[in-house]
Design an enzyme around this catalytic site. Structure first.
Site, PDB file in Angstrom:
ATOM      1  CG  LEU B 626     -63.235 -68.027 -17.503  1.00 35.97           C
ATOM      2  CD1 LEU B 626     -62.417 -69.181 -16.943  1.00 35.97           C
ATOM      3  CD2 LEU B 626     -62.325 -66.856 -17.864  1.00 35.97           C
ATOM      4  N   GLY B 701     -68.014 -74.226 -10.131  1.00 38.97           N
ATOM      5  CA  GLY B 701     -68.435 -75.620 -10.236  1.00 38.97           C
ATOM      6  C   GLY B 701     -69.269 -76.077  -9.058  1.00 38.97           C
ATOM      7  CD  GLU B 702     -66.606 -77.579  -5.249  1.00 41.18           C
ATOM      8  OE1 GLU B 702     -66.354 -78.723  -4.897  1.00 41.18           O
ATOM      9  OE2 GLU B 702     -65.928 -76.591  -4.891  1.00 41.18           O
TER      10      GLU B 702
END
Ligand code: FAD
Ligand code: SF4
Lengths: 326, 742
Positions: B626, B701-702
């Protein structure tokens, strides 16, 4: 933080007078203020010396160097004479803390910074140094960073300074001023071992202020500072070695070695150096010196590893000090 | 809402029941995916983006929580009198709604309110409120609390008497014991990882005030819809009477998923005193009163045939938490579907201990489970003599090895192969053979995997006739880049330049989103924004009497056929649509996850065993990107976490009373700049995942942390031949085993 009286000293004598009346000296504040916020230290009066004119680095008559008590760690590390004549000191300073802290931290404050024993900083834990007679939580607790030499049954705190370790190897002296006058002592004698009074950390008398540190002329030989820690920067030493070694014909002719991270004070043992003198530079000499250094070492579980690590660090430092010159 | 509501509602409610077309690929603006700067970046770096503790209210007073100094027992007395007469002190609050620990993520109800019972050193037992922060802190120090101590409370998971091994979590497929016996190669090994702290830069802070019976709280939280419910429950009020603002969050990493003690204390005190109250945790309190990641012990059993194909795979783990807490670190989560092997065994044992609460810390499960799995795979590679990358490639199953579900987009093979080429894997030497100066040098690899989750999410988008747009949702930006990517989705869908778009986040009165957590924020909330924008496109299309697909929206114009319009030609009042995304059948019909591969090169000092990471490469397959910059930043951050968990980070608990000993950032060793070498991140192109959600993006994110520490552990082994099984790999774990070099 407990409310306290604040005053600014107008000179070293004024600071000493106020200290004699019980005021605590504030220099860079990087250790004192943290301790005050935690109320580990709760002085009723603070005398700020940070603006005093003790910031000079000047040559002494005998070819040494006088370092004002308020010279910052950054300025001292970057001083041209220090870098060229006393590189071990420069390297030790630069291995300590962070740029921001070194910009504030002072020479006097660095020598007198308190231990980083975690229980000392936790007012909910037993600690003989903070609260005499309360016990020592570190003895059976998390003592990874604590002492294997020079401790007692009452306290195994380490002195955390890197700078002081290099200064100890350089045979520094400390100039003191008090309302009674001035005196000079060897840095070796500044800090005392904990014994059964771990709350007593130095020989300073009430009212004594450090005004400068004096370095004798740089000894011959190579200098190195090796610091082993749990991350690449911004961590206290697990073990550190400040070394100055001279070699002739492959044999060690002079050696000064001081150790950090091992003991309640910057540690230096003349017998370690004696074990090296006259020996061919190499692993065997290092092993022999380590045997002497660590003969009385005692671990407490979490810090047991420091004993073999000190041996290896010494070996590494000696290699660095001797290989390049041989 | 300004202006008149449009006559017809084009809001979109959508459930993710089947693979979705790549609508975004057909858009014309060219904004999505670019490395656009964060719209709020300048405010953040110039200090003008206000964080929770900075809110000032007329008459604001300050609260300081008081910690328990005992491990287990009851508070029998609090000497409020002495403290009440101290300078500035307004009140001492004991008991009441004060919470024992934070709510677990998505709990949606208050956490335990146990006072006067005490469960760990550091538990909040009282709140002192004073005119200034300093006065409150001093009075809190001076407060005398007496306890009735319960001796012998378990603080060590290894010896705890109260343990649970839930049958529901045991998975036994085939016969692992026989398979291990019959395997051509077998590895049966144990790893331990220490407790970790999120250690977000911004401490937990809340400023609370009540107006006409409604609470307004500026806090630092990740999932407002749940936080409102948790806070309301803790205070005994209606959810409608609670509003939380969290426009900027200085790092969450799981520690701010659930409402924490400071928010409840601030809200309670503000209600009692009729004055706004600020409660900011000190750094030691952040360590003690908020979440830690549980330590883990893990047993890995890997058995393979002569060609290295897994026949047996077992992953058992032992974790801990406070009594009564439902959360257990989902250690083996990634192991279930990453590699094949017919005979499988999984079981988890949870020990009840009196240490600070365990909860989600970035990538719960994979962050630590993948360390053990990927190091064990390296052990198997060593045993079989097969290259570690080859071994992994041989063991990628066709379908989920336990439930047979097909995988959605799974780029793992490409990540491993492309990464190997880029990293120069072919120059890797046998273990303990590359000595450069004083340093043993070696390379390691690990797979990265992180389950992908989609969550219910709603957003509202308003298009104004002047060609500006507003996007609103209670989504949070915890430093990840939510403002940026939502701006980009709106811009891409509506053909607008980023400067024309305002994104409003972090207000619980706005449409309810997934919040930030579990790597689901960007895809869930992003999909909701996408759906809302689709509604707007549909409304515009209807005005023109064409299908939405026939519209081209670019640079503030609407083109249909050969005719170009401005928005003002089509609408005379703001056009508002809501988009609501619900997870659906694809989540049950496919195994959906983010994938990647980590490569690390380390040096290990031949005398003293310090490890220095020399370079690292992460290659990731994460669906649609994105924003190239914020996506890469997430991966960088994850890899740095990997360095921390491999080498430096560890919460130390006192062995006798469980207290966190190193509760500050000087002694809790996050990696510092010198620990972090150049990190190279590659985001694989064209990995859009049609089964994941309508925008084909997956969580990142992880993912970057999962496996990263395993690659470093494997590189340490390759460098010096020392296999570290007890993390972090501090020098003392390595030097005793180093080969002699003199
Ligand atoms: C997070 C952190 C990491 C650190 N890491 C390292 C490290 O790796 N290595 C290292 O060596 N150090 C490290 N330090 C310690 C740092 O070097 C010391 O805090 C600093 O040197 C103290 O100097 P100061 O001037 O700030 O002292 P202050 O805090 O002002 O004073 C310290 C003590 O000295 C007394 N004092 C100060 N000056 C005088 C004087 N002239 N006469 C008499 N008494 C005086 C004060 O009363 C006080 O008790 C670290 C510190 C922190 C906070
Ligand atoms: S080692 Fe010394 S400083 Fe540490 S807890 Fe024991 S007495 Fe206190």
């Amino acid at each position: 933080m407990r409310p306290f009286d604040y005053s600014r000293a107008d000179g070293a004598p004024d600071a000493a007078a106020k200290a004699a009346q019980g005021a605590t000296i504030l220099a860079g504040g990087t250790n004192l203020l943290d301790l005050m916020k935690l109320e580990v230290m709760a002085p009723e009066a603070v005398v700020d010396i940070s603006r005093l004119d003790l910031t000079g680095i000047t040559p002494t008559e005998d070819g040494g160097l006088r370092i004002g008590a308020l010279v910052t760690n950054t300025d001292l590390a970057n001083d041209r004479t220090v870098r060229t004549q006393y590189p071990v000191l420069s390297r030790a300073l630069l291995s300590g803390a962070t740029v921001q802290l070194r910009n504030k931290a002072t020479t006097g404050g660095n020598l007198l910074q308190r231990t980083r024993c975690p229980y000392f900083y936790d007012t909910g834990a037993a600690c003989n140094k903070r609260d005499p007679g309360s016990g020592c939580a570190a003895m059976t607790g998390c003592n990874r960073i604590l002492a294997v030499l020079g401790g007692s049954d009452h306290c195994i705190a380490t002195h955390p300074s890197d700078m002081a370790v290099a200064m100890r190897a350089l045979r520094a002296r400390v100039a003191l001023e008090s309302p009674e006058g001035t005196r000079e002592i060897a840095l070796a004698d500044l800090h005392v071992l904990p014994g059964d009074t771990p709350e007593v950390e130095t020989v300073l008398q009430p009212g004594e202020v450090i005004t400068s540190v004096i370095l004798p002329p740089a000894p011959p030989g190579r200098q190195a500072y090796v610091k082993i820690r749990d991350r690449a920067s911004y961590a206290f030493a697990l073990v550190s070695v400040a070394g100055i070694v001279a070699i002739e014909d492959g044999r060690i002719t002079e050696a000064a070695l001081a150790f950090g991270g091992l003991a309640p004070k910057p540690w230096r043992d003349p017998e370690v150096e004696a074990a090296l003198i006259g020996q061919p530079a190499g692993p065997a000499a290092a092993e022999a010196a380590a045997d002497v250094l660590l003969a009385d070492a005692k671990g407490h579980g979490g810090n047991d590893f420091k004993i073999p690590l000190a041996r290896r660090t010494l070996k590494r430092a000696l290699r660095e000090l001797t290989e390049a010159t041989s | 809402m300004d202006g008149q509501p449009q006559s017809k509602d084009f809001s979109v409610k959508f459930t993710m029941d089947e693979a979705q077309p790549r609508v975004l690929d057909r858009m014309a603006q060219g904004l999505l995916g670019t490395a656009m700067d964060r719209p709020e970046g300048r405010m953040k770096v110039t200090g003008t983006a206000p964080y929770a503790a900075e809110y000032r209210r007329e008459g604001l007073v300050h609260g300081m929580l008081v910690r328990s100094t005992i491990t287990r027992g009851r508070v029998t007395g609090i000497d409020t009198e002495k403290v009440q007469s101290m300078d500035g002190v307004i009140a001492v609050m004991t008991g009441g709604p004060l919470v024992r620990n934070p709510a677990q993520g998505t709990a949606h109800e208050a956490p335990a309110q146990s006072l006067p019972e005490v469960f760990y050193v550091g538990q909040p037992v009282a709140l002192v409120v004073a005119e200034s922060f300093e006065q409150a802190r001093h009075a809190a120090q001076a407060l005398t609390v007496t306890y009735d101590r319960a001796d012998g409370a378990d603080v060590d998971p290894a010896t705890a008497s109260d343990t649970e091994t839930p049958e529901d979590d045991v998975l036994s497929q085939g016969d692992i014991d026989t398979a291990m016996k019959e395997a051509a190669f077998a590895v049966d090994t144990r790893y331990t990882t220490p407790p970790h702290s999120s250690a977000a830069m911004e401490p937990h802070a809340s400023v609370a005030s009540w107006t006409d019976g409604r609470l307004e709280l500026h806090g630092s939280y990740q999932m407002l819809r749940h936080n409102v419910a948790e806070l309301a429950d803790a205070l005994g009020v209606d959810e409608a009477d609670v509003r939380i603002h969290s426009p900027y969050v200085g790092g969450g990493f799981g520690a701010k998923l659930g409402i924490a003690p400071e928010a409840v204390a601030a809200a309670h005190a503000a209600r009692e005193l009729g004055r706004p109250v600020s409660v900011v945790l000190t750094r030691p309190q952040v360590f003690e009163m908020t979440m830690r990641r549980s330590e883990t012990t893990q047993r890995l059993r890997l058995g393979s045939d002569a060609e290295g194909r897994l026949t047996a795979l077992g992953h058992e783990d032992w974790v801990s938490n406070l009594p009564g807490e439902a959360f257990a670190e989902p250690t083996a989560q990634g192991t279930h579907f990453l590699y094949g092997g017919d005979n499988r065994y999984f079981a988890q044992t949870l020990a009840r201990v009196h240490r600070p609460c365990a909860g989600s810390v970035r990538a719960p499960g994979e962050a630590v489970g993948m360390i053990a799995l990927e190091c064990a795979m390296d052990e198997l590679a060593e045993a079989t003599g097969i290259d570690p990358i080859d071994l992994r490639l041989r063991n990628l199953p066709e379908t989920h090895p336990e439930n047979g579900l097909p995988y959605s987009e799974r780029g793992l093979g490409d990540c491993l192969r492309d990464g190997a080429a880029k990293f120069g894997w072919d120059t890797r030497k046998p273990a303990g053979t590359r000595l450069e100066g004083d340093w043993w040098v070696g390379m390691g690899v690990a797979s990265a995997v992180r389950v992908n989750a989609l969550m219910n999410s709603t957003a509202r988008v308003t298009l104004n006739p002047d060609g500006t747009a507003l996007c609103e949702t209670d989504m949070t930006d915890i430093g990840t880049g939510s403002y940026a990517i939502l701006t980009q989705i709106v811009g891409e869908m509506l053909g607008l330049d980023a400067s024309q778009i305002e994104v409003r986040l972090g207000d619980s009165d706005l449409p309810k989103s997934s919040g930030s957590g579990g790597s689901w924020g960007a895809q869930s909330c992003g999909s909701a924004v996408f759906l809302a924008a689709q509604g707007i496109r549909k409304a515009l299309a209807e005005k023109l009497g064409v299908a939405a697909d026939d519209l081209t929206l670019k640079d503030g114009t609407v083109t249909s056929g050969n005719v170009q319009h401005g928005f003002a030609d089509l609408i005379d009042s703001p056009l508002t649509c809501e988009g609501t995304l619900n997870p659906g059948d694809t989540a049950d019909a496919f195994s959906i996850a983010g994938y990647g591969a980590h490569f690390a090169e380390v040096g290990v000092h031949r005398d003293t065993g310090e490890v220095r990471v020399r370079r690292m490469l992460g290659v990731f397959s994460i669906g649609r990107v994105l924003n190239e910059k914020t996506a890469s930043s997430q991966c960088h951050g994850g890899m740095i976490w990997g360095i921390g968990s491999a080498l430096t980070e560890e919460i130390m608990h006192d062995p006798s009373d469980g207290r966190i000993v190193n509760h500050n950032l000087a002694e809790y060793h996050l990696p510092v700049s010198l620990d972090v070498p150049d990190l190279d991140v590659v985001l694989l192109e064209d990995t859009r995942d049609d089964e994941a959600n309508p925008i084909q993006a997956k969580g990142i994110g992880e993912l970057g942390i999962a496996g990263a520490a395993g690659a470093i552990g494997n590189a340490i082994y390759n460098a010096c031949g020392v296999r570290v099984r007890d993390f972090p790999a501090t020098p003392d774990k390595i030097f005793p085993h180093l080969p002699e070099t003199d």
